[in-house]
Design a protein around this motif. Structure first.
Motif, short mmCIF file in Angstrom:
data_model
loop_
_atom_site.label_atom_id
_atom_site.label_comp_id
_atom_site.label_asym_id
_atom_site.label_seq_id
_atom_site.Cartn_x
_atom_site.Cartn_y
_atom_site.Cartn_z
N GLY A 162 -16.28 -59.70 28.03
CA GLY A 162 -16.76 -60.23 26.76
C GLY A 162 -17.51 -59.22 25.93
N ASP A 163 -18.63 -59.67 25.37
CA ASP A 163 -19.42 -58.84 24.47
C ASP A 163 -20.42 -58.03 25.30
N LEU A 164 -20.00 -56.86 25.73
CA LEU A 164 -20.85 -56.04 26.59
C LEU A 164 -21.82 -55.20 25.76
N LYS A 165 -21.59 -55.17 24.44
CA LYS A 165 -22.45 -54.37 23.57
C LYS A 165 -23.76 -55.10 23.27
N TYR A 166 -23.65 -56.30 22.74
CA TYR A 166 -24.86 -57.03 22.33
C TYR A 166 -25.36 -58.01 23.40
N SER A 172 -28.82 -56.43 31.81
CA SER A 172 -29.70 -56.58 32.98
C SER A 172 -28.88 -56.75 34.26
N LEU A 173 -27.82 -57.56 34.18
CA LEU A 173 -27.04 -57.85 35.39
C LEU A 173 -26.34 -56.60 35.92
N ALA A 174 -25.75 -55.81 35.02
CA ALA A 174 -25.05 -54.61 35.47
C ALA A 174 -26.01 -53.67 36.19
N ARG A 175 -27.21 -53.51 35.64
CA ARG A 175 -28.20 -52.62 36.27
C ARG A 175 -28.61 -53.16 37.64
N LEU A 192 -16.85 -53.57 21.42
CA LEU A 192 -17.98 -54.24 22.09
C LEU A 192 -18.20 -53.71 23.51
N ARG A 193 -17.97 -52.40 23.67
CA ARG A 193 -18.16 -51.80 24.99
C ARG A 193 -19.64 -51.66 25.32
N LEU A 194 -19.90 -51.48 26.60
CA LEU A 194 -21.27 -51.34 27.08
C LEU A 194 -21.97 -50.17 26.37
N PRO A 195 -23.22 -50.36 25.89
CA PRO A 195 -23.92 -49.27 25.20
C PRO A 195 -24.18 -48.07 26.14
N ALA A 196 -24.24 -46.89 25.53
CA ALA A 196 -24.39 -45.66 26.32
C ALA A 196 -25.60 -45.67 27.27
N PRO A 197 -26.77 -46.13 26.86
CA PRO A 197 -27.91 -46.08 27.79
C PRO A 197 -27.69 -46.90 29.06
N VAL A 198 -27.01 -48.06 28.91
CA VAL A 198 -26.73 -48.88 30.09
C VAL A 198 -25.71 -48.16 30.96
N GLU A 200 -25.12 -45.04 31.19
CA GLU A 200 -25.73 -43.88 31.86
C GLU A 200 -26.52 -44.30 33.10
N ASP A 201 -27.23 -45.42 33.00
CA ASP A 201 -27.96 -45.92 34.18
C ASP A 201 -27.00 -46.22 35.33
N LEU A 202 -25.86 -46.81 34.98
CA LEU A 202 -24.88 -47.19 36.01
C LEU A 202 -24.26 -45.93 36.63
N ASP A 203 -23.95 -44.97 35.77
CA ASP A 203 -23.35 -43.73 36.27
C ASP A 203 -24.34 -43.03 37.21
N ARG A 204 -25.60 -43.04 36.84
CA ARG A 204 -26.63 -42.39 37.66
C ARG A 204 -26.73 -43.07 39.04
N ALA A 205 -26.49 -44.39 39.06
CA ALA A 205 -26.57 -45.12 40.33
C ALA A 205 -25.39 -44.79 41.25
N GLY A 206 -24.35 -44.18 40.66
CA GLY A 206 -23.23 -43.72 41.48
C GLY A 206 -22.28 -44.82 41.95
N ILE A 207 -22.27 -45.97 41.28
CA ILE A 207 -21.35 -47.04 41.69
C ILE A 207 -19.98 -46.84 41.05
N ARG A 208 -18.99 -47.57 41.56
CA ARG A 208 -17.65 -47.51 40.97
C ARG A 208 -17.56 -48.40 39.75
N ILE A 209 -17.10 -47.82 38.65
CA ILE A 209 -16.97 -48.56 37.39
C ILE A 209 -15.59 -48.29 36.82
N GLU A 210 -14.93 -49.37 36.43
CA GLU A 210 -13.62 -49.19 35.79
C GLU A 210 -13.58 -49.98 34.51
#
Ligand code: NCD
Length: 310
Positions: A162-166, A172-175, A192-198, A200-210
């Protein structure tokens, strides 16, 4: 448990262990939340709810949580009835009302409002949604719903649709899911993609994201399908909204062939992105999720206000 007296402004304010503790405490609250037991843990406590944006579930479940534990709440449900209307700053409003009750639950259209409020208040601030920022108490509810269905939070593939931007609930859930090592499948309209700061937090956590824009494929991958509403009120203009309105819809044909345990969650309100025919499906878990707002918020308030986990 060290949550007593603390703010909850963003999900990163909690460690994985603290999240687990809130969820464990929320299970102990179930008989009180159902009205089978009468609680008095928060007898004499006063919670102030300051809501400057519309809310049904969040406000009423906080008020119900307080009432079921013997506490009371006082509520601003309409900013036009307050002195903000006369030009008072949010800082001053919070500074004053923080002297009245024992904690403040704040919902506000501006991102960062909860952090500003925390500077103005010497009582705990609980963020119940700050614009397109975060909504950490909704995340605790989302995690409780996942835990109830799977008995665990680790090793799951969660599709955010859905609306991952706003959508602040997904921020909160993704983090939070990153703390539990989930695999995230992101499916949204391109604008409506996920904002860059979110991200970046996910990338830093090293999880798999597609990123899987194809909705049927994103749904097939999911152990948990988390659907959100397009946050129309955050769009600059209606033309931008018109481009994405109705671009995804979860209906029974879409759910054909998903795994038997797959659950569909939604923070609600829905505005057409899950068809009502899905309600009868064994996969539909969003009304149960909404109920969990009461025991989860009971647990959180009991921990923050009284330092107690039962
Ligand atoms: C959400 C919110 O306010 O961010 N609602 C809620 O608290 N359950 C989701 C939404 O409004 O779309």
């Amino acid at each position: 448990m060290a949550l007593k007296g603390r703010d909850l402004l963003a999900i990163r304010d909690l460690t994985r262990e603290e999240i687990e503790e809130v969820l464990a405490a929320s299970r102990r609250m179930l008989p009180y939340a159902r009205g089978q037991k009468v609680g008095a843990q928060l007898d004499g406590r006063v919670l102030t709810l300051a809501f400057f944006e519309p809310s049904t579930r969040t406000r009423l479940s906080f008020e119900t949580a307080m009432a079921r534990l013997g506490g009371r709440s006082v509520t601003i449900a309409d900013s036009s009835s307050t002195s903000l209307r006369k030009g008072e700053s949010l800082y001053d409003t919070i500074r004053v009302i923080s002297q009245y009750g024992d904690a403040i639950v704040l919902r506000h259209p501006n991102e960062g409002a909860a952090r500003l409020a925390a500077r103005a208040s010497d009582r705990p601030i609980i963020n119940a949604g700050d614009g397109a920022g975060e909504h950490p108490t909704q995340t605790l509810i989302d995690l409780a719903a996942i835990r109830e269905a799977y008995g665990k939070l680790t090793g799951l593939t969660v599709t955010l649709l859905g609306d991952l931007k706003y959508g602040r609930t997904v921020h909160s859930l993704a983090r939070a899911l990153a703390l539990f090592g989930a695999t995230l499948v992101l499916s949204s309209p391109p604008s409506l993609r996920l904002p860059a700061p979110v991200r970046e937090d996910l990338d830093r956590a090293g999880i798999r994201i597609e990123e899987v824009p194809n909705v049927p494929e994103a749904v097939r991958r999911a152990d948990v399908l988390y659907v959100t509403r397009i946050q129309r009120e955050r769009f600059g203009d209606d033309a931008e909204y018109a481009q994405v309105a109705g671009s995804y819809r979860v209906d029974p044909p879409l759910l054909e062939g998903v795994g038997p345990k797959m659950i569909v969650l939604h923070p609600l309100p829905r505005t057409g992105e899950i068809s009502p025919e899905v309600d009868a499906s064994p996969h539909a878990a969003y009304f149960r999720q909404a109920f969990l707002g009461v025991p989860v918020r009971m647990a959180l308030l009991n921990l923050i206000l009284a330092g107690r986990s039962s």
